[in-house]
Design an enzyme around this catalytic site. Structure first.
Site, short mmCIF file in Angstrom:
data_model
loop_
_atom_site.label_atom_id
_atom_site.label_comp_id
_atom_site.label_asym_id
_atom_site.label_seq_id
_atom_site.Cartn_x
_atom_site.Cartn_y
_atom_site.Cartn_z
N ARG A 3 0.84 -1.19 0.00
CA ARG A 3 0.00 0.00 0.00
C ARG A 3 0.88 1.25 0.00
O ARG A 3 1.90 1.29 0.69
CB ARG A 3 -0.94 -0.01 1.21
CG ARG A 3 -1.90 -1.20 1.19
CD ARG A 3 -2.91 -1.13 2.33
NE ARG A 3 -3.85 -2.24 2.23
CZ ARG A 3 -3.71 -3.39 2.91
NH1 ARG A 3 -2.70 -3.54 3.76
NH2 ARG A 3 -4.58 -4.37 2.76
N GLU A 49 2.36 -5.21 -7.08
CA GLU A 49 1.07 -4.54 -7.04
C GLU A 49 1.12 -3.40 -6.02
O GLU A 49 1.41 -3.63 -4.84
CB GLU A 49 -0.04 -5.52 -6.67
CG GLU A 49 -1.41 -4.87 -6.54
CD GLU A 49 -2.48 -5.83 -6.04
OE1 GLU A 49 -3.63 -5.39 -5.89
OE2 GLU A 49 -2.17 -7.01 -5.79
N ASN A 53 -5.41 3.74 -1.70
CA ASN A 53 -6.76 3.98 -1.21
C ASN A 53 -7.06 5.47 -1.30
O ASN A 53 -6.26 6.31 -0.89
CB ASN A 53 -6.89 3.48 0.23
CG ASN A 53 -6.92 1.96 0.30
OD1 ASN A 53 -7.85 1.33 -0.20
ND2 ASN A 53 -5.89 1.39 0.91
N HIS A 67 11.06 -7.50 3.28
CA HIS A 67 11.42 -6.73 2.09
C HIS A 67 11.03 -7.49 0.83
O HIS A 67 10.69 -8.68 0.89
CB HIS A 67 12.93 -6.44 2.06
CG HIS A 67 13.78 -7.68 2.08
ND1 HIS A 67 14.44 -8.13 3.22
CD2 HIS A 67 14.10 -8.59 1.10
CE1 HIS A 67 15.11 -9.24 2.94
NE2 HIS A 67 14.92 -9.54 1.66
N HIS A 126 12.66 -12.37 -4.70
CA HIS A 126 11.97 -13.00 -3.57
C HIS A 126 11.29 -11.94 -2.73
O HIS A 126 11.56 -10.75 -2.85
CB HIS A 126 12.91 -13.85 -2.71
CG HIS A 126 14.01 -13.08 -2.04
ND1 HIS A 126 15.27 -12.94 -2.58
CD2 HIS A 126 14.05 -12.40 -0.86
CE1 HIS A 126 16.03 -12.22 -1.76
NE2 HIS A 126 15.31 -11.88 -0.71
N GLU A 176 11.05 -16.01 0.99
CA GLU A 176 12.11 -16.20 1.98
C GLU A 176 11.50 -16.08 3.37
O GLU A 176 10.94 -15.04 3.72
CB GLU A 176 13.20 -15.15 1.80
CG GLU A 176 14.30 -15.23 2.86
CD GLU A 176 15.27 -14.06 2.80
OE1 GLU A 176 16.23 -14.04 3.59
OE2 GLU A 176 15.06 -13.14 1.96
N HIS A 194 -0.44 -8.24 0.83
CA HIS A 194 -0.52 -9.69 0.72
C HIS A 194 0.48 -10.21 -0.30
O HIS A 194 1.08 -9.46 -1.05
CB HIS A 194 -1.93 -10.13 0.32
CG HIS A 194 -2.39 -9.57 -0.99
ND1 HIS A 194 -3.26 -8.50 -1.08
CD2 HIS A 194 -2.10 -9.90 -2.28
CE1 HIS A 194 -3.48 -8.22 -2.35
NE2 HIS A 194 -2.79 -9.05 -3.10
N GLU A 239 -3.39 -14.30 -1.41
CA GLU A 239 -4.44 -14.22 -2.43
C GLU A 239 -4.24 -15.35 -3.45
O GLU A 239 -3.12 -15.67 -3.83
CB GLU A 239 -4.39 -12.88 -3.15
CG GLU A 239 -5.49 -12.70 -4.18
CD GLU A 239 -5.41 -11.38 -4.93
OE1 GLU A 239 -6.39 -11.03 -5.61
OE2 GLU A 239 -4.35 -10.71 -4.84
#
Length: 243
Positions: A3, A49, A53, A67, A126, A176, A194, A239
Site C-alpha cells: 500500500r 502490485e 486507497n 522486504h 523473492h 524467503e 498480501h 491471495e
C-alpha cells in the site's frame, strides 16, 4: 501487494529507477491497483502490485514483512547506478558484506538488491517475511501450496529458508522465511498487503486448500469469483488468483 500513500510518487519512483512499466490497472470507487514489472519480465515472473486507497489514509510498516528483492548482475554497479540517479543511500554493498544492498521506496518499504545470473534486471527475486515458528511456516507452504524448500542458510541467531513451487523456473519469485532464534513476535502493520499465488482453476484450488485445512478467510464467492484469500500461520493474507 504493497500500500502506498502517494500513487503518483510511487509510480514515478519505480518507473524512473527500476524502469518498471505498468502491466495492468484496476480502478475502483475507493481504491486503485497498479501492477508493475520490467519490460522483459519472464512469463512466470512476479509483478509488484501497488494499492492506493482514495481516502488519504496513512499506514504502519510493522515488522512481520521484511522486504522485496530485485535482481541485478553486479550489486556494486547497480547500487552506484541508483545513487547516481538520485535514490537515497540506505545500506550500501560494503555494509552488507559485499553480496547485497538495500534501498527504500517513497513509503519506506525495504528493497534488497541481489546478484543473480538469471531474470530481467530489477525483476522480483523473492519476498522476505518473518515467521514465529519456522517448522510450522515451512510445513504450511509445503503442504498447503506444494512449495519446495530449495535453499536454507543457518546462522548463529537466525535462519533463512527459501521456497517456491515445484518445477518453477529460476525467474519465478520465491518466498524467503526468516526465523529469529530469540522467539520474538511481530506486528503485521498495514503498509504491506498480501502475497498472491497463481492457479489455473480458482475453485479447484480453493477446494484443495480447504481440504488441507487452510483458513477459510475470503472464499471465491465472496470475491465475485475473481480471486480468494487464505492466511498463513502468522496471519499474512495469501491471495489466490487465476493465471
Amino acid at each position: 501487494m504493497m500500500r502506498v500513500e502517494d500513487l503518483d510518487a510511487s509510480l514515478d519512483w519505480y518507473q524512473t529507477y527500476f524502469d518498471y512499466e505498468e502491466k495492468g490497472r484496476w480502478e475502483a470507487d475507493t481504491f486503485t491497483n497498479v501492477f508493475l514489472g520490467p519490460e522483459d519480465v519472464h512469463d512466470e515472473g512476479a509483478l509488484l502490485e501497488l494499492t492506493y486507497n482514495h481516502d488519504g489514509r496513512s499506514y504502519t510498516m510493522g515488522d512481520a514483512w521484511g522486504h522485496i528483492a530485485v535482481r541485478c548482475d553486479d550489486v556494486y554497479e547497480a547500487y552506484d547506478e541508483l545513487m547516481d540517479a538520485g535514490v537515497e543511500d540506505y545500506r550500501d554493498p560494503d555494509s552488507c558484506g559485499g553480496s547485497y544492498a538495500f534501498v527504500t521506496d517513497p513509503d519506506g518499504h525495504e528493497i534488497e538488491i541481489v546478484e543473480r545470473d538469471h531474470g530481467a534486471k530489477w525483476s522480483l527475486d523473492h519476498t522476505m517475511i518473518r515467521v514465529e515458528d519456522a517448522e510450522q511456516a515451512i510445513g504450511w507452504y509445503t503442504r498447503k501450496l506444494d512449495y519446495d524448500l530449495f535453499r536454507r542458510e543457518e546462522f548463529d541467531d537466525f535462519a533463512l529458508y527459501f521456497l517456491k513451487p515445484e518445477n518453477a523456473p529460476e525467474e519465478a519469485m520465491s518466498v524467503e522465511l526468516t526465523y529469529n532464534y530469540d522467539g520474538r513476535s511481530y506486528e503485521l502493520g498495514d503498509a504491506w498487503g498480501h502475497l498472491a499465488v497463481r492457479t489455473d482453476d480458482l475453485h479447484s484450488a480453493w477446494e484443495t486448500l480447504m481440504g488441507r485445512h487452510a483458513e477459510d478467510y475470503r472464499d471465491p464467492e465472496s470475491c465475485d469469483d475473481r480471486y480468494a484469500f487464505t492466511k498463513d500461520p502468522d496471519g499474512r493474507e495469501i491471495e489466490i488468483v487465476t493465471n
